[in-house]
Design a protein around this motif. Sequence first.
Motif, PDB file in Angstrom:
ATOM      1  N   GLN A 172     -28.528 -22.222 -34.111  1.00 42.78           N
ATOM      2  CA  GLN A 172     -28.468 -23.429 -33.848  1.00 42.78           C
ATOM      3  C   GLN A 172     -28.757 -24.093 -32.550  1.00 42.78           C
ATOM      4  OE1 GLN A 172     -27.027 -25.530 -37.227  1.00 42.78           O
ATOM      5  NE2 GLN A 172     -29.032 -25.559 -37.903  1.00 42.78           N
ATOM      6  N   LEU A 173     -27.374 -23.844 -32.146  1.00 40.10           N
ATOM      7  CA  LEU A 173     -27.282 -24.225 -30.699  1.00 40.10           C
ATOM      8  C   LEU A 173     -28.062 -23.666 -29.676  1.00 40.10           C
ATOM      9  CD1 LEU A 173     -24.889 -25.688 -29.020  1.00 40.10           C
ATOM     10  CD2 LEU A 173     -23.639 -23.413 -29.034  1.00 40.10           C
ATOM     11  N   TRP A 174     -27.876 -22.427 -29.578  1.00 39.33           N
ATOM     12  CA  TRP A 174     -28.984 -22.065 -28.794  1.00 39.33           C
ATOM     13  C   TRP A 174     -30.539 -22.137 -28.322  1.00 39.33           C
ATOM     14  CZ3 TRP A 174     -32.832 -19.024 -29.446  1.00 39.33           C
ATOM     15  CH2 TRP A 174     -33.600 -18.062 -30.559  1.00 39.33           C
ATOM     16  N   LYS A 175     -30.889 -22.620 -29.669  1.00 36.56           N
ATOM     17  CA  LYS A 175     -32.242 -22.546 -30.103  1.00 36.56           C
ATOM     18  C   LYS A 175     -32.831 -24.238 -29.290  1.00 36.56           C
ATOM     19  CE  LYS A 175     -34.026 -20.196 -34.023  1.00 36.56           C
ATOM     20  NZ  LYS A 175     -34.625 -20.299 -35.033  1.00 36.56           N
ATOM     21  N   GLU A 176     -31.068 -25.357 -29.240  1.00 41.01           N
ATOM     22  CA  GLU A 176     -31.179 -26.783 -29.319  1.00 41.01           C
ATOM     23  C   GLU A 176     -30.997 -26.979 -27.421  1.00 41.01           C
ATOM     24  OE1 GLU A 176     -28.444 -30.726 -29.431  1.00 41.01           O
ATOM     25  OE2 GLU A 176     -28.083 -28.355 -30.799  1.00 41.01           O
ATOM     26  N   LEU A 177     -30.365 -25.638 -27.444  1.00 38.90           N
ATOM     27  CA  LEU A 177     -30.549 -25.410 -25.349  1.00 38.90           C
ATOM     28  C   LEU A 177     -31.334 -24.607 -25.383  1.00 38.90           C
ATOM     29  CD1 LEU A 177     -26.370 -25.217 -25.079  1.00 38.90           C
ATOM     30  CD2 LEU A 177     -27.392 -27.386 -25.484  1.00 38.90           C
ATOM     31  N   ASP A 178     -32.048 -24.269 -25.828  1.00 36.96           N
ATOM     32  CA  ASP A 178     -33.604 -22.955 -25.021  1.00 36.96           C
ATOM     33  C   ASP A 178     -32.814 -22.498 -24.258  1.00 36.96           C
ATOM     34  OD1 ASP A 178     -35.712 -22.281 -24.972  1.00 36.96           O
ATOM     35  OD2 ASP A 178     -35.393 -22.966 -22.649  1.00 36.96           O
ATOM     36  N   ALA A 179     -31.347 -22.078 -24.604  1.00 35.63           N
ATOM     37  CA  ALA A 179     -30.184 -21.225 -23.996  1.00 35.63           C
ATOM     38  C   ALA A 179     -31.128 -19.371 -23.589  1.00 35.63           C
ATOM     39  CB  ALA A 179     -29.401 -21.111 -24.662  1.00 35.63           C
ATOM     40  N   LYS A 180     -31.858 -19.037 -24.263  1.00 40.12           N
ATOM     41  CA  LYS A 180     -32.411 -18.000 -23.546  1.00 40.12           C
ATOM     42  C   LYS A 180     -33.370 -17.680 -23.071  1.00 40.12           C
ATOM     43  CE  LYS A 180     -31.775 -15.411 -28.125  1.00 40.12           C
ATOM     44  NZ  LYS A 180     -32.196 -14.227 -29.024  1.00 40.12           N
ATOM     45  N   ASN A 181     -33.878 -18.720 -22.124  1.00 43.12           N
ATOM     46  CA  ASN A 181     -34.871 -19.703 -20.872  1.00 43.12           C
ATOM     47  C   ASN A 181     -34.170 -18.313 -19.597  1.00 43.12           C
ATOM     48  OD1 ASN A 181     -35.827 -19.887 -19.207  1.00 43.12           O
ATOM     49  ND2 ASN A 181     -36.778 -21.970 -19.906  1.00 43.12           N
ATOM     50  N   THR A 182     -34.864 -17.609 -19.859  1.00 45.17           N
ATOM     51  CA  THR A 182     -33.997 -16.811 -18.322  1.00 45.17           C
ATOM     52  C   THR A 182     -34.410 -17.440 -17.402  1.00 45.17           C
ATOM     53  OG1 THR A 182     -35.624 -15.841 -18.171  1.00 45.17           O
ATOM     54  CG2 THR A 182     -35.061 -14.009 -19.473  1.00 45.17           C
ATOM     55  N   SER A 183     -34.606 -18.425 -16.536  1.00 43.00           N
ATOM     56  CA  SER A 183     -34.318 -19.022 -15.571  1.00 43.00           C
ATOM     57  C   SER A 183     -32.870 -19.942 -15.462  1.00 43.00           C
ATOM     58  CB  SER A 183     -35.916 -20.564 -15.367  1.00 43.00           C
ATOM     59  OG  SER A 183     -34.664 -21.350 -16.610  1.00 43.00           O
ATOM     60  N   LYS A 184     -32.667 -19.803 -16.809  1.00 40.15           N
ATOM     61  CA  LYS A 184     -30.682 -20.521 -17.177  1.00 40.15           C
ATOM     62  C   LYS A 184     -29.913 -19.381 -17.082  1.00 40.15           C
ATOM     63  CE  LYS A 184     -32.566 -24.711 -19.688  1.00 40.15           C
ATOM     64  NZ  LYS A 184     -31.509 -24.731 -21.571  1.00 40.15           N
ATOM     65  N   GLY A 185     -30.495 -18.319 -16.779  1.00 38.93           N
ATOM     66  CA  GLY A 185     -29.163 -16.777 -16.691  1.00 38.93           C
ATOM     67  C   GLY A 185     -27.928 -16.467 -17.238  1.00 38.93           C
ATOM     68  N   TRP A 186     -28.113 -17.164 -18.746  1.00 42.03           N
ATOM     69  CA  TRP A 186     -26.959 -17.584 -20.293  1.00 42.03           C
ATOM     70  C   TRP A 186     -27.219 -15.864 -20.762  1.00 42.03           C
ATOM     71  CZ3 TRP A 186     -28.680 -23.026 -22.020  1.00 42.03           C
ATOM     72  CH2 TRP A 186     -27.671 -23.296 -20.829  1.00 42.03           C
ATOM     73  N   GLY A 187     -27.730 -15.164 -20.800  1.00 45.14           N
ATOM     74  CA  GLY A 187     -28.464 -14.454 -21.069  1.00 45.14           C
ATOM     75  C   GLY A 187     -29.649 -12.945 -20.796  1.00 45.14           C
ATOM     76  N   VAL A 188     -29.763 -11.722 -21.314  1.00 49.08           N
ATOM     77  CA  VAL A 188     -31.008 -10.553 -20.673  1.00 49.08           C
ATOM     78  C   VAL A 188     -30.761  -9.654 -22.064  1.00 49.08           C
ATOM     79  CG1 VAL A 188     -29.428  -8.661 -20.523  1.00 49.08           C
ATOM     80  CG2 VAL A 188     -31.488  -9.263 -19.114  1.00 49.08           C
ATOM     81  N   SER A 189     -32.190  -9.564 -21.851  1.00 51.83           N
ATOM     82  CA  SER A 189     -32.929  -9.311 -23.228  1.00 51.83           C
ATOM     83  C   SER A 189     -32.946  -7.973 -22.566  1.00 51.83           C
ATOM     84  CB  SER A 189     -34.483  -9.396 -23.194  1.00 51.83           C
ATOM     85  OG  SER A 189     -35.241  -8.780 -24.664  1.00 51.83           O
ATOM     86  N   VAL A 190     -32.189  -6.465 -23.489  1.00 47.61           N
ATOM     87  CA  VAL A 190     -31.971  -5.401 -23.207  1.00 47.61           C
ATOM     88  C   VAL A 190     -33.043  -4.523 -24.089  1.00 47.61           C
ATOM     89  CG1 VAL A 190     -30.595  -3.570 -22.131  1.00 47.61           C
ATOM     90  CG2 VAL A 190     -30.094  -5.455 -21.679  1.00 47.61           C
TER      91      VAL A 190
END
Length: 327
Positions: A283-301
């Motif tokens: 719920q938190l990462w969806k609310e913050l759009d945290a997987k948006n790569t422009s934010k640099g909070w993570g990466v898909s491998v």
Amino acid sequence: MKPKQRIRTVGSVSNELLKKSREAALAAVQVFNNPAITFKSEIFVVMMVISWTYLLHAHFRKQGIEYRYFKVAGTRKRFDKTSKGAFKYWELERCLNDQASPVDKAAANNLRFLVGLRHEIEHQMTNRLDEHLSARFQACCLNYNDLIKRLFGDEFGIDKHLSFSLQFSAINTDQWEALHDAEGLPPNIRAFINAFDSALTEAEFNDPRFAYRVLFVPKTANRKGQADKVIEFIKADSDLAKDVNKHYAVVKETEKAKYLPKQVVEKMQASGYPRFTMHNHTQLWKELDAKNTSKGWGVSVVKTWYWYQPWLEIVASHCAANAAAYS
């Protein structure tokens, strides 16, 4: 055809391949060093793949090794051809895979990386590749120059035609970190780089023939009238190198720590928030759009998402702000 005629034909074809190979390599470096071109990395990769392919074709031609695709029908070779009737020659990957390839493992790793990168950039426009991959591009050039001279003689080297590229500003640690952390790499490129590097051993990854990394230290002449050297190359095991490592801050690129979602949740629970669940995290990462790569909070491998340390700090702040719900 008489033997002498065949030898001349082999030599002329090999020389023509070498000429094209060197021209492609020089063009790649000239484009990369041109400050007016912003598509330089993509052009460099394509041109160097062509250059290396022609170089290996010239070597195989000289050695009398067949580098055209064919099938054996009975006792005869039937060569594969394009729809227009031209022979199909080996691509770079096939050349590297052949047991007669003169390319050592570390240099081959570098080239396989470039080939894979080319496959990715064929399908999507990219930017900011230059500062991320310049060490691997530099290694590619040095490996090429070393091999062409070793196979065909020093007169075929391209180092005498090249010089160091000049720039208008110095780079300090803060500027380097800003460059390094700059967003712009598409997710597919990030995923490819991470997947490729993860498959290498530590020794393979650190081999200078895979990626050539140098330390830049301002250098001045010892006496008036001497020419200054902007860059000085020193051996890693020399006394000067040891002294540099002792007295200067070395900018060293390190791989960012990555965490699976399960690990993030476990860390929060271990920190005193046992009621923080995977559902809460999602719920938190969806609310913050945290997987948006422009934010640099993570990466898909390879289709798996990993979180970086800054995201853990954000989750920890969220848990602290909602301690009553998660404690």
